[in-house]
Design a protein around this motif. Structure first.
Motif, PDB file in Angstrom:
ATOM      1  N   PHE A  67     -13.717  -0.750  -3.501  1.00  0.00           N
ATOM      2  CA  PHE A  67     -14.988  -0.526  -2.805  1.00  0.00           C
ATOM      3  C   PHE A  67     -14.657  -0.141  -1.369  1.00  0.00           C
ATOM      4  CE2 PHE A  67     -18.707  -1.871  -0.353  1.00  0.00           C
ATOM      5  CZ  PHE A  67     -19.720  -1.264  -1.075  1.00  0.00           C
ATOM      6  N   ARG A  68     -14.765   1.154  -1.073  1.00  0.00           N
ATOM      7  CA  ARG A  68     -14.294   1.671   0.205  1.00  0.00           C
ATOM      8  C   ARG A  68     -15.279   2.704   0.761  1.00  0.00           C
ATOM      9  NH1 ARG A  68     -10.801   5.707   1.710  1.00  0.00           N
ATOM     10  NH2 ARG A  68     -10.298   6.249  -0.450  1.00  0.00           N
ATOM     11  N   PRO A  69     -16.286   2.273   1.529  1.00  0.00           N
ATOM     12  CA  PRO A  69     -17.263   3.209   2.100  1.00  0.00           C
ATOM     13  C   PRO A  69     -16.620   4.280   2.980  1.00  0.00           C
ATOM     14  CG  PRO A  69     -18.020   0.940   2.326  1.00  0.00           C
ATOM     15  CD  PRO A  69     -16.601   0.877   1.853  1.00  0.00           C
ATOM     16  N   GLU A  70     -15.457   3.977   3.529  1.00  0.00           N
ATOM     17  CA  GLU A  70     -14.802   4.906   4.443  1.00  0.00           C
ATOM     18  C   GLU A  70     -14.464   6.242   3.789  1.00  0.00           C
ATOM     19  OE1 GLU A  70     -14.556   0.892   6.053  1.00  0.00           O
ATOM     20  OE2 GLU A  70     -14.087   1.725   4.086  1.00  0.00           O
ATOM     21  N   ARG A  71     -14.437   6.307   2.470  1.00  0.00           N
ATOM     22  CA  ARG A  71     -14.138   7.566   1.787  1.00  0.00           C
ATOM     23  C   ARG A  71     -15.231   8.621   2.060  1.00  0.00           C
ATOM     24  NH1 ARG A  71     -12.378   6.447  -2.956  1.00  0.00           N
ATOM     25  NH2 ARG A  71     -12.737   4.201  -3.136  1.00  0.00           N
ATOM     26  N   PHE A  72     -16.403   8.165   2.520  1.00  0.00           N
ATOM     27  CA  PHE A  72     -17.506   9.084   2.828  1.00  0.00           C
ATOM     28  C   PHE A  72     -17.627   9.359   4.329  1.00  0.00           C
ATOM     29  CE2 PHE A  72     -18.707   7.304  -1.298  1.00  0.00           C
ATOM     30  CZ  PHE A  72     -19.038   8.453  -1.994  1.00  0.00           C
ATOM     31  N   LEU A  73     -16.585   9.020   5.088  1.00  0.00           N
ATOM     32  CA  LEU A  73     -16.590   9.273   6.532  1.00  0.00           C
ATOM     33  C   LEU A  73     -15.431  10.190   6.897  1.00  0.00           C
ATOM     34  CD1 LEU A  73     -17.167   5.611   7.811  1.00  0.00           C
ATOM     35  CD2 LEU A  73     -18.883   7.421   7.646  1.00  0.00           C
ATOM     36  N   ASP A  74     -15.653  11.072   7.889  1.00  0.00           N
ATOM     37  CA  ASP A  74     -14.548  11.922   8.346  1.00  0.00           C
ATOM     38  C   ASP A  74     -13.765  11.206   9.442  1.00  0.00           C
ATOM     39  OD1 ASP A  74     -15.978  12.150  10.715  1.00  0.00           O
ATOM     40  OD2 ASP A  74     -16.638  14.206  10.336  1.00  0.00           O
ATOM     41  N   GLU A  75     -12.805  11.902  10.020  1.00  0.00           N
ATOM     42  CA  GLU A  75     -11.931  11.278  11.027  1.00  0.00           C
ATOM     43  C   GLU A  75     -12.693  10.877  12.291  1.00  0.00           C
ATOM     44  OE1 GLU A  75     -11.769  15.776  11.430  1.00  0.00           O
ATOM     45  OE2 GLU A  75     -11.641  14.281   9.814  1.00  0.00           O
ATOM     46  N   ASN A  76     -13.891  11.444  12.480  1.00  0.00           N
ATOM     47  CA  ASN A  76     -14.714  11.094  13.642  1.00  0.00           C
ATOM     48  C   ASN A  76     -15.775  10.050  13.321  1.00  0.00           C
ATOM     49  OD1 ASN A  76     -13.422  13.011  15.380  1.00  0.00           O
ATOM     50  ND2 ASN A  76     -14.576  14.626  14.328  1.00  0.00           N
ATOM     51  N   GLY A  77     -15.731   9.527  12.095  1.00  0.00           N
ATOM     52  CA  GLY A  77     -16.691   8.509  11.704  1.00  0.00           C
ATOM     53  C   GLY A  77     -18.037   9.045  11.289  1.00  0.00           C
ATOM     54  N   LYS A  78     -18.154  10.359  11.090  1.00  0.00           N
ATOM     55  CA  LYS A  78     -19.416  10.960  10.650  1.00  0.00           C
ATOM     56  C   LYS A  78     -19.508  10.948   9.126  1.00  0.00           C
ATOM     57  CE  LYS A  78     -20.045  14.045  14.608  1.00  0.00           C
ATOM     58  NZ  LYS A  78     -21.275  13.387  15.079  1.00  0.00           N
ATOM     59  N   PHE A  79     -20.729  10.783   8.617  1.00  0.00           N
ATOM     60  CA  PHE A  79     -20.932  10.753   7.167  1.00  0.00           C
ATOM     61  C   PHE A  79     -20.681  12.131   6.567  1.00  0.00           C
ATOM     62  CE2 PHE A  79     -23.811  11.466   3.532  1.00  0.00           C
ATOM     63  CZ  PHE A  79     -23.286  10.528   2.660  1.00  0.00           C
ATOM     64  N   VAL A  80     -19.987  12.157   5.431  1.00  0.00           N
ATOM     65  CA  VAL A  80     -19.675  13.401   4.730  1.00  0.00           C
ATOM     66  C   VAL A  80     -20.133  13.288   3.277  1.00  0.00           C
ATOM     67  CG1 VAL A  80     -17.863  14.999   4.018  1.00  0.00           C
ATOM     68  CG2 VAL A  80     -17.659  13.782   6.199  1.00  0.00           C
ATOM     69  N   LYS A  81     -20.963  14.215   2.842  1.00  0.00           N
ATOM     70  CA  LYS A  81     -21.389  14.235   1.440  1.00  0.00           C
ATOM     71  C   LYS A  81     -20.229  14.640   0.542  1.00  0.00           C
ATOM     72  CE  LYS A  81     -26.280  15.346   2.198  1.00  0.00           C
ATOM     73  NZ  LYS A  81     -27.376  16.319   1.903  1.00  0.00           N
ATOM     74  N   HIS A  82     -20.239  14.148  -0.685  1.00  0.00           N
ATOM     75  CA  HIS A  82     -19.189  14.493  -1.645  1.00  0.00           C
ATOM     76  C   HIS A  82     -19.841  15.074  -2.888  1.00  0.00           C
ATOM     77  CE1 HIS A  82     -15.608  14.377  -4.084  1.00  0.00           C
ATOM     78  NE2 HIS A  82     -14.907  13.782  -3.131  1.00  0.00           N
ATOM     79  N   GLU A  83     -19.384  16.247  -3.329  1.00  0.00           N
ATOM     80  CA  GLU A  83     -20.022  16.922  -4.455  1.00  0.00           C
ATOM     81  C   GLU A  83     -19.910  16.132  -5.752  1.00  0.00           C
ATOM     82  OE1 GLU A  83     -18.404  20.560  -5.790  1.00  0.00           O
ATOM     83  OE2 GLU A  83     -16.344  19.837  -5.935  1.00  0.00           O
ATOM     84  N   ALA A  84     -18.944  15.212  -5.826  1.00  0.00           N
ATOM     85  CA  ALA A  84     -18.759  14.444  -7.055  1.00  0.00           C
ATOM     86  C   ALA A  84     -19.620  13.197  -7.100  1.00  0.00           C
ATOM     87  CB  ALA A  84     -17.285  14.063  -7.229  1.00  0.00           C
ATOM     88  N   LEU A  85     -20.391  12.933  -6.061  1.00  0.00           N
ATOM     89  CA  LEU A  85     -21.343  11.821  -6.093  1.00  0.00           C
ATOM     90  C   LEU A  85     -22.641  12.344  -6.691  1.00  0.00           C
ATOM     91  CD1 LEU A  85     -21.981   8.863  -5.380  1.00  0.00           C
ATOM     92  CD2 LEU A  85     -22.895   9.703  -3.190  1.00  0.00           C
ATOM     93  N   ILE A  86     -22.844  12.050  -7.969  1.00  0.00           N
ATOM     94  CA  ILE A  86     -24.021  12.543  -8.686  1.00  0.00           C
ATOM     95  C   ILE A  86     -24.673  11.370  -9.427  1.00  0.00           C
ATOM     96  CG2 ILE A  86     -23.385  14.975  -8.917  1.00  0.00           C
ATOM     97  CD1 ILE A  86     -22.028  14.325 -11.563  1.00  0.00           C
ATOM     98  N   PRO A  87     -25.195  10.395  -8.698  1.00  0.00           N
ATOM     99  CA  PRO A  87     -25.669   9.154  -9.320  1.00  0.00           C
ATOM    100  C   PRO A  87     -26.771   9.327 -10.348  1.00  0.00           C
ATOM    101  CG  PRO A  87     -26.417   9.309  -7.037  1.00  0.00           C
ATOM    102  CD  PRO A  87     -25.423  10.394  -7.231  1.00  0.00           C
ATOM    103  N   PHE A  88     -27.554  10.400 -10.237  1.00  0.00           N
ATOM    104  CA  PHE A  88     -28.642  10.608 -11.198  1.00  0.00           C
ATOM    105  C   PHE A  88     -28.552  11.982 -11.855  1.00  0.00           C
ATOM    106  CE2 PHE A  88     -30.145   7.868  -7.697  1.00  0.00           C
ATOM    107  CZ  PHE A  88     -30.119   6.661  -8.405  1.00  0.00           C
ATOM    108  N   GLY A  89     -27.352  12.555 -11.852  1.00  0.00           N
ATOM    109  CA  GLY A  89     -27.139  13.832 -12.514  1.00  0.00           C
ATOM    110  C   GLY A  89     -27.424  15.008 -11.602  1.00  0.00           C
ATOM    111  N   LEU A  90     -27.330  16.200 -12.183  1.00  0.00           N
ATOM    112  CA  LEU A  90     -27.546  17.452 -11.462  1.00  0.00           C
ATOM    113  C   LEU A  90     -28.607  18.266 -12.187  1.00  0.00           C
ATOM    114  CD1 LEU A  90     -23.810  18.413 -10.893  1.00  0.00           C
ATOM    115  CD2 LEU A  90     -25.419  17.738  -9.097  1.00  0.00           C
ATOM    116  N   GLY A  91     -29.718  18.533 -11.526  1.00  0.00           N
ATOM    117  CA  GLY A  91     -30.721  19.433 -12.087  1.00  0.00           C
ATOM    118  C   GLY A  91     -31.352  18.954 -13.372  1.00  0.00           C
ATOM    119  N   ASP A  92     -31.345  17.632 -13.657  1.00  0.00           N
ATOM    120  CA  ASP A  92     -31.947  17.129 -14.885  1.00  0.00           C
ATOM    121  C   ASP A  92     -33.446  17.293 -14.888  1.00  0.00           C
ATOM    122  OD1 ASP A  92     -29.693  14.342 -15.569  1.00  0.00           O
ATOM    123  OD2 ASP A  92     -29.525  16.467 -15.962  1.00  0.00           O
TER     124      ASP A  92
END
Length: 437
Positions: A412-437
């Protein structure tokens, strides 16, 4: 036939014609693939499907009885299925053909009906404030009531909150009330016995519903001739309680309807039904509104409740992450007010933590099942033959726990969604409810 065409034909056919037996577990009479999958020692359907993906790859052919099921687990394959019109259909079961007399609502509708209903619903929910700051007051009201309930049930701060509180008895009603305010323009007290009974029925209905369609999909004749041997009757009774609830709301709305001044989504939909009454091709009708509201009710109560529950759980399990979240909230929001959507850009660690909760919990491990549109023709997916009557299950859990994508998905590592400056970065593989369903 050229050698290239012959090679391609063999590639397309092999998923079910078994020219390459590495593409899925074997098929046995009546049980399909389940007999072999039972030997893997997996205790849940999701864990068995993840094992199938591990053994056979991103596109796996399974059988539930004689019904073909395609398990799609890779990110690229999921993106392709989600973006192709020919895979925008839904599997057809005995419930739609013999009981509902068609596919209604949003979840199981397909083709032009689905497009029209989805477009209308999203547009009007957004106009009514869904996902906007205008709903903050309603959300804050529900949060305050949750706090009051916890204070009361736990014994309060004077006793050190000594009595444990089952949060599932509180959070479900809060999520539904926010959604129900948009749909029907009202809310219920968290202690309302009618709402509690309704929520209990929703939970029971979700429990008896099976990911792969269960007996309903595998042995439809069994459901027709010997329904007492299946859970179909129980599921339909539970669903009827939701239908009756929605039908009563529609009746009340019709009695006080002012088409020029709609109060909520039900008013807007009823007005559309009346305006299109003479249009024989219209997909707008009271029956469709009932199913649509039930879909929203089910989806809102299940996913929202489970996400909130997991959020609390992970904050308990990882107190160091909880401390970072609290420090950011105290710094940006302070302790004298509740968070606002305006605070979101200034809360990167909070958003990263929520993203990590959605990834690791995967409250919707599989997307809504897909099928070839109207089930009229076969298709091809990444070189594999997809039979026209098969269901496609998109394995979102596998994507969220793929070490090739996340490196250490078990952590469990929230830091994977932060860049080197601590800004939030979206990840294309985060699809909690699918794509275009």
């Amino acid at each position: 036939m050229t050698s290239e065409l012959l090679r391609r034909r063999r590639l397309v056919e092999k998923i079910y014609h078994k020219q390459d037996d590495t593409r899925g577990p074997g098929k046995w009479p009546l049980l399909g693939s389940k007999l072999e999958m039972m030997t893997w020692g997996k205790t849940t359907a999701v864990s068995a499907m993840n094992e199938a993906a591990h053994r056979y790859g991103d596109v796996v052919g399974l059988f539930t009885g004689d019904v073909p099921i395609i398990l799609v687990s890779g990110l690229e394959a999921i993106k392709e299925v989600s973006s192709r019109d020919d895979f925008s259909g839904r599997p057809i079961s005995i419930v739609q053909t013999d009981i509902d007399k068609g596919s209604h609502g949003l979840i199981m509708a397909q083709g032009e009906k689905w497009k029209e209903q989805r477009r209308f619903t999203l547009r009007n929910l957004k106009d009514l404030g869904f996902g906007k700051r205008s709903l903050e007051g309603i959300a804050h009201e529900e949060i305050e009531e949750v706090f009051e309930e916890i204070e009361k049930l736990s014994g309060g701060h004077k006793t050190g909150w000594k009595t444990p509180v089952l949060v599932q008895d509180i959070l479900g009603a809060a999520g539904i009330n926010v959604l129900w305010h948009i749909i029907a323009g009202k809310r219920y007290s968290h202690n309302d016995p009618y709402l509690k009974n309704l929520m209990d029925n929703v939970k029971k209905l979700l429990k008896v519903s099976e990911i792969d369609g269960g007996v309903v999909a595998t042995f439809p004749l069994l459901c027709k001739w010997f329904p007492f041997l299946t859970k179909l009757g129980e599921a339909l009774k539970l669903r009827d309680t939701l239908h009756e609830f929605i039908q009563e709301e529609i009746r009340k709305h019709r009695e006080s309807l002012d088409p020029e001044n709609p109060r909520d989504f039900i008013d807007i939909y009823i007005t559309e039904v009346d305006q299109q009454k003479e249009n024989k091709l219209s997909t707008f009708e009271d029956k469709q509104l009932v199913f649509l509201c039930v879909d929203l009710f089910m989806a809102g109560s299940d996913t929202t409740f489970n996400t909130l529950t997991f959020a609390i759980l992970y904050m308990i399990l990882y107190p160091e992450k909880q401390q970072k979240v609290q420090e950011e909230l105290d710094r940006v929001v302070g302790k004298d007010r509740l968070p606002s959507l305006e605070d979101r850009p200034n809360l990167p660690y909070v958003e990263a933590t929520l993203s990590e909760i959605l990834r690791q919990s995967s409250v919707a491990p599989l997307s809504v099942p897909h099928a070839t549109l109207y089930g009229e023709k076969d298709a091809e997916l990444q070189g594999y033959f997809i039979p026209k009557n098969s269901a496609l299950l998109l394995n979102l859990y596998k994507v969220h726990h793929d070490p090739k994508i996340w490196g250490d998905p078990q952590n469990f590592r929230p830091e994977r969604f932060l860049d080197e400056n601590g800004k939030f970065v979206k990840h294309e593989a985060l699809i909690p409810f699918g794509l275009g369903d």
